[in-house]
Every structure is written in C-alpha cells, then in structure tokens.
Design a protein around this motif. Structure first.
Motif, mmCIF file in Angstrom:
data_model
loop_
_atom_site.group_PDB
_atom_site.id
_atom_site.type_symbol
_atom_site.label_atom_id
_atom_site.label_comp_id
_atom_site.label_asym_id
_atom_site.label_seq_id
_atom_site.Cartn_x
_atom_site.Cartn_y
_atom_site.Cartn_z
ATOM 1 N N ALA A 138 0.829 -1.206 0.000
ATOM 2 C CA ALA A 138 0.000 0.000 0.000
ATOM 3 C C ALA A 138 0.865 1.258 0.000
ATOM 4 C CB ALA A 138 -0.948 -0.004 1.197
ATOM 5 N N GLU A 139 1.941 1.255 0.770
ATOM 6 C CA GLU A 139 2.849 2.412 0.768
ATOM 7 C C GLU A 139 3.456 2.612 -0.616
ATOM 8 O OE1 GLU A 139 5.661 1.617 3.896
ATOM 9 O OE2 GLU A 139 4.174 1.969 5.476
ATOM 10 N N GLN A 140 3.842 1.522 -1.275
ATOM 11 C CA GLN A 140 4.421 1.621 -2.616
ATOM 12 C C GLN A 140 3.379 2.102 -3.626
ATOM 13 O OE1 GLN A 140 5.876 -2.435 -2.938
ATOM 14 N NE2 GLN A 140 7.941 -1.834 -2.313
ATOM 15 N N ALA A 141 2.156 1.583 -3.532
ATOM 16 C CA ALA A 141 1.095 1.992 -4.456
ATOM 17 C C ALA A 141 0.730 3.458 -4.256
ATOM 18 C CB ALA A 141 -0.134 1.101 -4.266
ATOM 19 N N ASP A 142 0.682 3.891 -3.007
ATOM 20 C CA ASP A 142 0.387 5.290 -2.724
ATOM 21 C C ASP A 142 1.475 6.195 -3.292
ATOM 22 O OD1 ASP A 142 -1.279 7.304 -1.507
ATOM 23 O OD2 ASP A 142 0.207 7.466 0.097
ATOM 24 N N ALA A 143 2.725 5.808 -3.103
ATOM 25 C CA ALA A 143 3.843 6.590 -3.643
ATOM 26 C C ALA A 143 3.798 6.652 -5.167
ATOM 27 C CB ALA A 143 5.173 6.005 -3.175
ATOM 28 N N ALA A 144 3.242 5.617 -5.794
ATOM 29 C CA ALA A 144 3.134 5.572 -7.259
ATOM 30 C C ALA A 144 1.925 6.358 -7.766
ATOM 31 C CB ALA A 144 3.048 4.122 -7.720
ATOM 32 N N GLY A 145 1.107 6.899 -6.867
ATOM 33 C CA GLY A 145 -0.039 7.701 -7.274
ATOM 34 C C GLY A 145 -1.253 6.891 -7.696
ATOM 35 N N ALA A 146 -1.413 5.722 -7.145
ATOM 36 C CA ALA A 146 -2.532 4.849 -7.525
ATOM 37 C C ALA A 146 -3.877 5.502 -7.246
ATOM 38 C CB ALA A 146 -2.437 3.522 -6.775
ATOM 39 N N LYS A 147 -4.724 5.505 -8.255
ATOM 40 C CA LYS A 147 -6.116 5.917 -8.091
ATOM 41 C C LYS A 147 -7.021 4.690 -8.047
ATOM 42 C CE LYS A 147 -4.975 10.170 -8.054
ATOM 43 N NZ LYS A 147 -4.576 10.659 -6.762
ATOM 44 N N SER A 148 -6.515 3.566 -8.536
ATOM 45 C CA SER A 148 -7.158 2.259 -8.433
ATOM 46 C C SER A 148 -6.058 1.215 -8.417
ATOM 47 C CB SER A 148 -8.084 1.970 -9.621
ATOM 48 O OG SER A 148 -9.300 2.655 -9.504
ATOM 49 N N LEU B 173 3.436 -3.927 -8.686
ATOM 50 C CA LEU B 173 4.005 -4.298 -7.393
ATOM 51 C C LEU B 173 3.766 -5.782 -7.143
ATOM 52 C CD1 LEU B 173 2.495 -1.318 -5.374
ATOM 53 C CD2 LEU B 173 4.737 -1.429 -6.488
ATOM 54 N N PHE B 174 4.780 -6.420 -6.595
ATOM 55 C CA PHE B 174 4.702 -7.855 -6.348
ATOM 56 C C PHE B 174 5.246 -8.166 -4.963
ATOM 57 C CE2 PHE B 174 5.238 -7.095 -10.853
ATOM 58 C CZ PHE B 174 4.203 -7.840 -11.403
ATOM 59 N N VAL B 175 4.749 -9.231 -4.379
ATOM 60 C CA VAL B 175 5.327 -9.729 -3.145
ATOM 61 C C VAL B 175 6.677 -10.358 -3.467
ATOM 62 C CG1 VAL B 175 5.045 -11.293 -1.180
ATOM 63 C CG2 VAL B 175 3.042 -10.115 -2.140
ATOM 64 N N LEU C 194 8.618 -6.106 -18.037
ATOM 65 C CA LEU C 194 7.682 -5.047 -17.666
ATOM 66 C C LEU C 194 8.340 -3.677 -17.774
ATOM 67 C CD1 LEU C 194 5.953 -6.829 -14.688
ATOM 68 C CD2 LEU C 194 4.741 -5.844 -16.645
ATOM 69 N N ARG C 195 9.572 -3.579 -17.307
ATOM 70 C CA ARG C 195 10.284 -2.290 -17.405
ATOM 71 C C ARG C 195 10.438 -1.866 -18.862
ATOM 72 N NH1 ARG C 195 13.370 -4.915 -13.046
ATOM 73 N NH2 ARG C 195 12.636 -3.949 -11.095
ATOM 74 N N VAL D 257 8.738 -1.498 -11.666
ATOM 75 C CA VAL D 257 8.445 -2.721 -10.924
ATOM 76 C C VAL D 257 9.117 -2.662 -9.553
ATOM 77 C CG1 VAL D 257 8.729 -5.236 -10.866
ATOM 78 C CG2 VAL D 257 8.284 -4.073 -13.044
ATOM 79 N N ASP D 258 8.342 -3.008 -8.531
ATOM 80 C CA ASP D 258 8.876 -3.172 -7.184
ATOM 81 C C ASP D 258 8.384 -4.508 -6.653
ATOM 82 O OD1 ASP D 258 10.337 -0.725 -6.391
ATOM 83 O OD2 ASP D 258 8.410 0.231 -6.810
ATOM 84 N N ALA D 259 9.256 -5.174 -5.911
ATOM 85 C CA ALA D 259 8.883 -6.418 -5.228
ATOM 86 C C ALA D 259 9.455 -6.362 -3.832
ATOM 87 C CB ALA D 259 9.415 -7.629 -5.987
ATOM 88 N N ILE D 260 8.716 -6.928 -2.887
ATOM 89 C CA ILE D 260 9.188 -6.960 -1.518
ATOM 90 C C ILE D 260 10.363 -7.919 -1.382
ATOM 91 C CG2 ILE D 260 8.567 -7.485 0.877
ATOM 92 C CD1 ILE D 260 5.651 -6.744 0.113
ATOM 93 N N LEU D 261 10.268 -9.060 -2.055
ATOM 94 C CA LEU D 261 11.284 -10.119 -1.958
ATOM 95 C C LEU D 261 11.688 -10.586 -3.349
ATOM 96 C CD1 LEU D 261 9.417 -12.297 0.687
ATOM 97 C CD2 LEU D 261 11.289 -10.725 1.146
ATOM 98 N N ASP D 262 12.911 -11.067 -3.465
ATOM 99 C CA ASP D 262 13.279 -11.761 -4.682
ATOM 100 C C ASP D 262 13.977 -13.077 -4.314
ATOM 101 O OD1 ASP D 262 16.098 -11.290 -4.340
ATOM 102 O OD2 ASP D 262 15.869 -9.348 -5.282
ATOM 103 N N TYR D 263 13.832 -14.007 -5.225
ATOM 104 C CA TYR D 263 14.423 -15.327 -5.063
ATOM 105 C C TYR D 263 15.186 -15.649 -6.337
ATOM 106 C CZ TYR D 263 11.350 -16.331 -1.078
ATOM 107 O OH TYR D 263 10.714 -16.327 0.136
ATOM 108 N N ALA D 264 16.471 -15.930 -6.211
ATOM 109 C CA ALA D 264 17.276 -16.326 -7.361
ATOM 110 C C ALA D 264 16.836 -17.710 -7.813
ATOM 111 C CB ALA D 264 18.756 -16.337 -6.995
ATOM 112 N N GLY D 265 17.005 -17.974 -9.094
ATOM 113 C CA GLY D 265 16.650 -19.276 -9.645
ATOM 114 C C GLY D 265 15.175 -19.356 -9.939
#
Length: 178
Positions: free
Chosen positions: A44-54, A148-150, A162-163, A169-177
């Motif tokens: 939600a913080e990331q979406a708000d910073a991105a200016g989400a209206k929906s 935004l992704f988990v 996507l870029r 694109v923002d993600a909270i976590l990333d996993y190699a492989g």
C-alpha cells in the motif's frame, strides 16, 4: 515486520509443479495475520507513492493482495479475470504461456479514462500475465506505469520485460533461480 521476517513465512516446495522448480508458496504468508498485514502495508505504501487511483489484480492471488491494498488506500479495485467469469460485456487479450495460450478479460466500465492504475500481484516470473494485464488495462484507457509484487523471480526476466514496456516494478522479496 522486515522483508527477512516475511521471507521466513513463505514456504518453498521443491520440484513443484515439475522437477527442478522451487515453488514459492504464499499460502503460509497469507495465513499469518501479522505477516499478511505487513505485506499489505508495504504494498500500500508503494502503491500510494506511485499515485494509484485504483488497484488492479489478476485472478486469483492478485485478488488477495490487490483488494487488500485497495481497501487500505480507500481506492477501487479492478478485477482482471479469466475468460467467461464476468456477466457483462468485456474486453480481453490473449497471451502466450510456456505451453500454450491464455486470456484475460476486464469490464471496461470499471476503468476511468486516464486513471492511474497500479497492478498488484503475488509473484512475477516471466511476466506474461502481468504484461497482458498492462496491455488490457491500457486498451481500456488506463495509465499503467507501476506493478508491485510480493515476490520477484529475477532469473526469469519478467520484471525486466515489464520495465521494457514502461512499467516500473517493485517487489518486496526476490528469489534467485526458479
């Protein structure tokens, strides 16, 4: 809750759905109240910073996180559905999967012209579903420039794709492989 604490709540299932795949199972995260709340707050913080209206979420796990983020921000939620799920006229887009084709649909009446919509989903791998959602929402008249992704699986290249399509694109976590 820190990203490392959230990572500890995600179960890895080896060799699912096929040998060599490390499946990142978010059901263990969403069944943990504090973990789910922390995840939604970060998104939600990331979406708000991105200016989400929906917020838009793709069926099915995108509904979980996307709807919660929309509620947290007090904005609408756009359901990006599998074919035949909506009882009204829809627009759709076909897209390639690893072993075939799929389709996403949306009710265009749910989207205001030039509305800033942020996509929220559980995971980005190859990016096919997210790219199809971007195309569909843009066709309906939305501005889609953030997703935004988990979880991001960077080795599969979806975030990069996507870029290239003009979506941050923002993600909270990333996993190699895989």
């Amino acid at each position: 809750m820190t990203p490392d604490a959230l990572r500890a709540l995600i179960r890895t299932v080896p060799d699912f759905p096929k040998t060599g795949i490390q499946f990142r199972d978010i059901t263990t995260l969403i069944s943990n109240g504090p973990g789910l709340a922390a995840t939604v707050e970060i998104l939600a913080e990331q979406a708000d910073a991105a200016g989400a209206k929906s917020i838009a979420g793709m069926e099915a796990r995108g509904f979980i996180f996307g709807a919660a983020v929309a509620v947290r921000l007090g904005v609408g939620f756009v359901a990006v559905r599998k074919p035949g799920k909506l009882p009204v006229p829809t627009i759709g887009v076909d897209y390639a999967l690893e072993y075939g084709m799929d389709r996403l649909e949306v009710d265009p009446a749910a989207i205001r012209q030039d509305e800033s919509i942020v996509i929220v989903d559980d995971l980005v791998a190859t990016g096919g579903t997210a790219l199809a959602a971007v195309e569909l929402l843009r066709t309906a008249g939305a501005r889609v420039d953030h997703a935004l992704f988990v979880i991001d699986l960077p080795d599969l290249g979806g975030a990069g794709r996507l870029r290239e399509a003009g979506v941050a694109v923002d993600a909270i976590l990333d996993y190699a492989g895989q």
